[in-house]
Design a protein around this motif. Structure first.
Motif, PDB file in Angstrom:
ATOM      1  N   ILE A   1       0.837  -1.205   0.000  1.00 50.33           N
ATOM      2  CA  ILE A   1       0.000   0.000   0.000  1.00 50.33           C
ATOM      3  C   ILE A   1       0.871   1.254   0.000  1.00 50.33           C
ATOM      4  O   ILE A   1       0.661   2.170  -0.798  1.00 50.33           O
ATOM      5  N   LEU A   2       1.847   1.295   0.881  1.00 48.99           N
ATOM      6  CA  LEU A   2       2.701   2.485   0.976  1.00 48.99           C
ATOM      7  C   LEU A   2       3.563   2.658  -0.285  1.00 48.99           C
ATOM      8  O   LEU A   2       3.728   3.781  -0.774  1.00 48.99           O
ATOM      9  N   ALA A   3       4.079   1.561  -0.825  1.00 48.09           N
ATOM     10  CA  ALA A   3       4.854   1.655  -2.072  1.00 48.09           C
ATOM     11  C   ALA A   3       3.964   2.162  -3.208  1.00 48.09           C
ATOM     12  O   ALA A   3       4.378   3.013  -4.012  1.00 48.09           O
ATOM     13  N   GLY A   4       2.744   1.665  -3.254  1.00 48.21           N
ATOM     14  CA  GLY A   4       1.796   2.141  -4.264  1.00 48.21           C
ATOM     15  C   GLY A   4       1.505   3.622  -4.113  1.00 48.21           C
ATOM     16  O   GLY A   4       1.447   4.354  -5.108  1.00 48.21           O
ATOM     17  N   CYS A   5       1.344   4.085  -2.874  1.00 45.91           N
ATOM     18  CA  CYS A   5       1.105   5.519  -2.627  1.00 45.91           C
ATOM     19  C   CYS A   5       2.269   6.360  -3.121  1.00 45.91           C
ATOM     20  O   CYS A   5       2.080   7.395  -3.756  1.00 45.91           O
ATOM     21  N   VAL A   6       3.488   5.932  -2.814  1.00 46.41           N
ATOM     22  CA  VAL A   6       4.673   6.691  -3.226  1.00 46.41           C
ATOM     23  C   VAL A   6       4.747   6.762  -4.750  1.00 46.41           C
ATOM     24  O   VAL A   6       4.951   7.831  -5.325  1.00 46.41           O
ATOM     25  N   LEU A   7       4.566   5.629  -5.413  1.00 37.27           N
ATOM     26  CA  LEU A   7       4.658   5.615  -6.877  1.00 37.27           C
ATOM     27  C   LEU A   7       3.509   6.387  -7.530  1.00 37.27           C
ATOM     28  O   LEU A   7       3.714   7.110  -8.505  1.00 37.27           O
ATOM     29  N   ALA A   8       2.314   6.250  -6.984  1.00 37.35           N
ATOM     30  CA  ALA A   8       1.145   6.887  -7.593  1.00 37.35           C
ATOM     31  C   ALA A   8       1.147   8.403  -7.438  1.00 37.35           C
ATOM     32  O   ALA A   8       0.524   9.102  -8.226  1.00 37.35           O
ATOM     33  N   THR A   9       1.845   8.900  -6.439  1.00 36.69           N
ATOM     34  CA  THR A   9       1.842  10.348  -6.217  1.00 36.69           C
ATOM     35  C   THR A   9       3.097  11.031  -6.730  1.00 36.69           C
ATOM     36  O   THR A   9       3.229  12.244  -6.620  1.00 36.69           O
ATOM     37  N   ARG A  10       4.012  10.278  -7.287  1.00 34.93           N
ATOM     38  CA  ARG A  10       5.249  10.876  -7.821  1.00 34.93           C
ATOM     39  C   ARG A  10       4.965  11.735  -9.035  1.00 34.93           C
ATOM     40  O   ARG A  10       4.182  11.361  -9.894  1.00 34.93           O
TER      41      ARG A  10
END
Length: 172
Positions: free
Chosen positions: A153-162
């Motif tokens: 979830i956190l990795a997805g958040c980081v990638l999706a908001t870059r």
């Protein structure tokens, strides 16, 4: 771009990993959760595209009024036979004011500040908070499965908001 779409996919897979051990029995709750997720995905896009000139407070009032109308019939159908305790009533007021009304106002402000796509990713924080509350408040176990789901979830958040300019090329 592709990195942000990959981030959304990774985040959704993390939510699926977190929920998977608890799925069973009726499919109605799964359908309800998917419907809520769809509404969460559509609402920021509508707000960002068509409602940018509407102040957050009136927009929140309309949204909550609509929700009240939708939930009126199920509420009447399941009305309790006795009034809840004062503690329960105060908890409901707190949930209504802080966790719903104030959260809506802040969410619409977030949409205006960072855009619908990035604001939508914030909803991935909900499972993280729910898991943390379960562990801290309810003494639920924190398993390796849960930690793995949170990492997704956190990795997805980081990638999706870059932003595209934040992506570092492999040669650097």
């Amino acid at each position: 771009g592709g990195i942000r779409i990959l981030g959304l996919a990774i985040g959704i897979s993390g939510v699926a990993v977190l929920a998977a051990p608890h799925i069973g029995g009726s499919t109605l709750p799964i359908i309800e959760v998917l419907l809520v997720a769809l509404c969460y995905a559509i609402a920021p896009l509508i707000a960002a595209r068509f409602l940018t000139d509407v102040p957050a407070l009136p927009m929140t009032a309309v949204c909550l009024t609509f929700a009240a109308v939708v939930y009126a019939a199920p509420a009447v159908a399941t009305w309790p036979t006795e009034m809840p305790s004062a503690r329960v009533a105060l908890a409901l007021v707190g949930l209504a004011v802080v966790c719903t009304a104030l959260a809506f106002i802040v969410f619409f402000a977030l949409i205006r500040e960072v855009g619908a796509a990035r604001a939508l990713v914030f909803t991935y924080v909900n499972p993280v908070v729910a898991l943390a509350a379960g562990v801290i408040v309810l003494d639920e176990p924190l398993t390796a499965w849960n930690v793995g789901a949170l990492m997704l979830i956190l990795a997805g958040c980081v990638l999706a908001t870059r932003r595209p300019d934040q992506v570092v090329s492999p040669g650097r």
